[in-house]
Each structure stands twice: as structure tokens, then as C-alpha cells.
Design a protein around this motif. Structure first.
Motif, mmCIF file in Angstrom:
data_model
loop_
_atom_site.group_PDB
_atom_site.id
_atom_site.type_symbol
_atom_site.label_atom_id
_atom_site.label_comp_id
_atom_site.label_asym_id
_atom_site.label_seq_id
_atom_site.Cartn_x
_atom_site.Cartn_y
_atom_site.Cartn_z
ATOM 1 N N VAL A 9 0.829 -1.203 0.000
ATOM 2 C CA VAL A 9 0.000 0.000 0.000
ATOM 3 C C VAL A 9 0.866 1.256 0.000
ATOM 4 O O VAL A 9 0.642 2.171 -0.797
ATOM 5 C CB VAL A 9 -0.923 0.026 1.232
ATOM 6 N N SER A 10 1.852 1.288 0.890
ATOM 7 C CA SER A 10 2.646 2.502 1.057
ATOM 8 C C SER A 10 3.908 2.160 1.826
ATOM 9 O O SER A 10 3.970 1.117 2.496
ATOM 10 C CB SER A 10 1.831 3.548 1.837
ATOM 11 N N CYS A 11 4.894 3.028 1.736
ATOM 12 C CA CYS A 11 6.084 2.862 2.557
ATOM 13 C C CYS A 11 6.753 4.207 2.788
ATOM 14 O O CYS A 11 6.492 5.174 2.054
ATOM 15 C CB CYS A 11 7.061 1.852 1.968
ATOM 16 N N ILE A 12 7.591 4.235 3.813
ATOM 17 C CA ILE A 12 8.324 5.449 4.149
ATOM 18 C C ILE A 12 9.767 5.064 4.421
ATOM 19 O O ILE A 12 10.041 4.087 5.124
ATOM 20 C CB ILE A 12 7.665 6.167 5.351
ATOM 21 N N SER A 13 10.676 5.824 3.851
ATOM 22 C CA SER A 13 12.087 5.475 3.949
ATOM 23 C C SER A 13 12.665 5.903 5.299
ATOM 24 O O SER A 13 12.116 6.764 5.996
ATOM 25 C CB SER A 13 12.872 6.143 2.814
ATOM 26 N N SER A 14 13.787 5.308 5.652
ATOM 27 C CA SER A 14 14.446 5.640 6.914
ATOM 28 C C SER A 14 15.193 6.971 6.814
ATOM 29 O O SER A 14 15.239 7.718 7.791
ATOM 30 C CB SER A 14 15.418 4.523 7.315
ATOM 31 N N ILE A 15 15.759 7.241 5.655
ATOM 32 C CA ILE A 15 16.467 8.509 5.450
ATOM 33 C C ILE A 15 15.568 9.453 4.664
ATOM 34 O O ILE A 15 15.002 9.068 3.631
ATOM 35 C CB ILE A 15 17.791 8.277 4.702
ATOM 36 N N ASP A 16 15.415 10.638 5.187
ATOM 37 C CA ASP A 16 14.605 11.698 4.559
ATOM 38 C C ASP A 16 13.101 11.454 4.647
ATOM 39 O O ASP A 16 12.318 12.301 4.207
ATOM 40 C CB ASP A 16 14.986 11.929 3.091
ATOM 41 N N SER A 17 12.680 10.294 5.165
ATOM 42 C CA SER A 17 11.239 9.974 5.277
ATOM 43 C C SER A 17 10.497 10.190 3.966
ATOM 44 O O SER A 17 9.396 10.755 3.938
ATOM 45 C CB SER A 17 10.594 10.824 6.385
ATOM 46 N N ASN A 18 11.096 9.743 2.871
ATOM 47 C CA ASN A 18 10.397 9.808 1.594
ATOM 48 C C ASN A 18 9.250 8.812 1.590
ATOM 49 O O ASN A 18 9.354 7.717 2.148
ATOM 50 C CB ASN A 18 11.367 9.496 0.450
ATOM 51 N N THR A 19 8.153 9.207 0.972
ATOM 52 C CA THR A 19 6.945 8.385 1.002
ATOM 53 C C THR A 19 6.549 7.923 -0.393
ATOM 54 O O THR A 19 6.784 8.620 -1.388
ATOM 55 C CB THR A 19 5.786 9.167 1.628
ATOM 56 N N ARG A 48 0.757 3.218 -3.524
ATOM 57 C CA ARG A 48 0.195 2.591 -4.713
ATOM 58 C C ARG A 48 -0.783 3.561 -5.318
ATOM 59 O O ARG A 48 -1.371 4.407 -4.623
ATOM 60 C CB ARG A 48 -0.461 1.255 -4.376
ATOM 61 N N ASP A 49 -1.027 3.448 -6.625
ATOM 62 C CA ASP A 49 -1.827 4.441 -7.343
ATOM 63 C C ASP A 49 -3.222 4.590 -6.759
ATOM 64 O O ASP A 49 -3.758 5.703 -6.699
ATOM 65 C CB ASP A 49 -1.915 4.067 -8.820
ATOM 66 N N SER A 50 -3.831 3.496 -6.327
ATOM 67 C CA SER A 50 -5.232 3.548 -5.901
ATOM 68 C C SER A 50 -5.437 4.312 -4.589
ATOM 69 O O SER A 50 -6.574 4.643 -4.246
ATOM 70 C CB SER A 50 -5.791 2.130 -5.758
ATOM 71 N N VAL A 51 -4.365 4.595 -3.860
ATOM 72 C CA VAL A 51 -4.528 5.322 -2.598
ATOM 73 C C VAL A 51 -3.864 6.695 -2.618
ATOM 74 O O VAL A 51 -3.982 7.449 -1.648
ATOM 75 C CB VAL A 51 -3.981 4.512 -1.395
ATOM 76 N N LYS A 52 -3.193 7.018 -3.693
ATOM 77 C CA LYS A 52 -2.542 8.330 -3.795
ATOM 78 C C LYS A 52 -3.564 9.449 -3.644
ATOM 79 O O LYS A 52 -4.639 9.400 -4.225
ATOM 80 C CB LYS A 52 -1.825 8.461 -5.137
ATOM 81 N N GLY A 53 -3.208 10.434 -2.834
ATOM 82 C CA GLY A 53 -4.101 11.550 -2.592
ATOM 83 C C GLY A 53 -5.119 11.297 -1.501
ATOM 84 O O GLY A 53 -5.799 12.226 -1.062
ATOM 85 N N ARG A 54 -5.234 10.050 -1.045
ATOM 86 C CA ARG A 54 -6.180 9.720 0.030
ATOM 87 C C ARG A 54 -5.470 9.258 1.293
ATOM 88 O O ARG A 54 -5.927 9.514 2.396
ATOM 89 C CB ARG A 54 -7.140 8.616 -0.441
ATOM 90 N N PHE A 55 -4.361 8.546 1.137
ATOM 91 C CA PHE A 55 -3.609 8.015 2.279
ATOM 92 C C PHE A 55 -2.325 8.808 2.473
ATOM 93 O O PHE A 55 -1.705 9.259 1.503
ATOM 94 C CB PHE A 55 -3.235 6.556 2.045
ATOM 95 N N THR A 56 -1.933 8.957 3.728
ATOM 96 C CA THR A 56 -0.683 9.622 4.064
ATOM 97 C C THR A 56 0.061 8.816 5.112
ATOM 98 O O THR A 56 -0.489 8.530 6.175
ATOM 99 C CB THR A 56 -0.934 11.035 4.600
ATOM 100 N N ILE A 57 1.291 8.451 4.797
ATOM 101 C CA ILE A 57 2.129 7.722 5.746
ATOM 102 C C ILE A 57 3.097 8.713 6.389
ATOM 103 O O ILE A 57 3.590 9.639 5.737
ATOM 104 C CB ILE A 57 2.890 6.570 5.050
ATOM 105 N N SER A 58 3.355 8.509 7.679
ATOM 106 C CA SER A 58 4.282 9.388 8.385
ATOM 107 C C SER A 58 4.948 8.595 9.507
ATOM 108 O O SER A 58 4.464 7.523 9.879
ATOM 109 C CB SER A 58 3.561 10.611 8.949
ATOM 110 N N ARG A 59 6.039 9.124 10.018
ATOM 111 C CA ARG A 59 6.740 8.427 11.095
ATOM 112 C C ARG A 59 7.188 9.417 12.157
ATOM 113 O O ARG A 59 7.539 10.558 11.843
ATOM 114 C CB ARG A 59 7.947 7.651 10.543
#
Length: 123
Positions: A47-57, A60-71
Motif C-alpha cells: 500500500v505505502s512505505c516510508i524510507s528511513s532517510i529523509d522519510s520519503n513516502t 500505490r496508485d489507488s490510494v494516492k491523494g487519500r492516504f498519508t504515511i508518516s513516522r
């Protein structure tokens, strides 16, 4: 090493939920975190992922603009804010961790997995 996913529940179409993934037994700073889901009768999907460096997010296309991942590394927690939910988002959602010190994150082959939390979106 443990990952505890929570925050699932029943919500009407168009509603919102925030999932949390609390990790213990390792330092979150060094890990990429991914969210996956598995709907009844279907294969698990990224569905989604967030990187360890820079927290890049990444999403998947079907959730873009609706889901937000954060850490929040200080809280050893990763969140998945889900807005404008649709019935097709209904699934068990899992968080996973992989030791990847990079500004990108993998779409598969995560090392550690949580137990899953059920999200049900009614129409």
C-alpha cells in the motif's frame, strides 16, 4: 522485535481512519516501514512505505491523494492516515519493517511483520 498495528475498525464510505504501527525491540530510525493489506480472497498487496532517510513516502496508485504515511521515530511509531475511504479499501492492514538505511523503501521482502488490523468500509 515486535510491530503492533492498531486503529482499524468499521467506517462508512468517505470516512477516515488512522492506523498506527508501534515498534519495539529495535531502533525505528534505521528501518523502512511499509503498509500492506489483504482483502478477503485476494493476495496481500503493498500500500505505502516510508524510507528511513529523509522519510520519503511512496503509495500505490489507488490510494494516492487519500492516504498519508508518516513516522515519529521518537515515539517508535509509524502512522497511516486514510481519508475518503472506499469499500474496496476493506482489508486486513499490516505494517512491516526492513533494515534499509536509504532514501527509498522496498515494495516487498520486508523482514519483520505485525499482526494486522482489520479495516471495514461500508457502502
Amino acid at each position: 522485535v515486535q510491530l503492533q498495528a492498531s486503529g482499524g475498525g468499521l467506517v462508512q464510505s468517505g470516512g477516515s481512519l488512522r492506523l498506527s504501527c508501534e515498534v519495539s525491540g529495535f531502533t525505528l530510525d534505521y528501518y523502512a516501514i511499509g503498509w500492506f493489506r489483504q482483502a478477503p480472497g485476494k493476495e496481500r498487496e503493498w500500500v505505502s512505505c516510508i524510507s528511513s532517510i529523509d522519510s520519503n513516502t511512496y503509495y500505490r496508485d489507488s490510494v494516492k491523494g487519500r492516504f498519508t504515511i508518516s513516522r515519529v521515530n521518537a515515539k517508535n511509531t509509524v502512522y497511516l492516515q486514510m481519508n475518503s475511504l472506499k469499500p474496496e479499501d476493506t482489508a486486513v492492514y499490516y505494517c512491516a519493517a526492513d533494515f534499509v538505511m536509504a532514501s527509498i523503501c522496498p515494495y516487498e521482502s520486508y523482514e519483520y511483520w505485525g499482526q494486522g488490523t482489520l479495516v471495514t468500509v461500508s457502502s
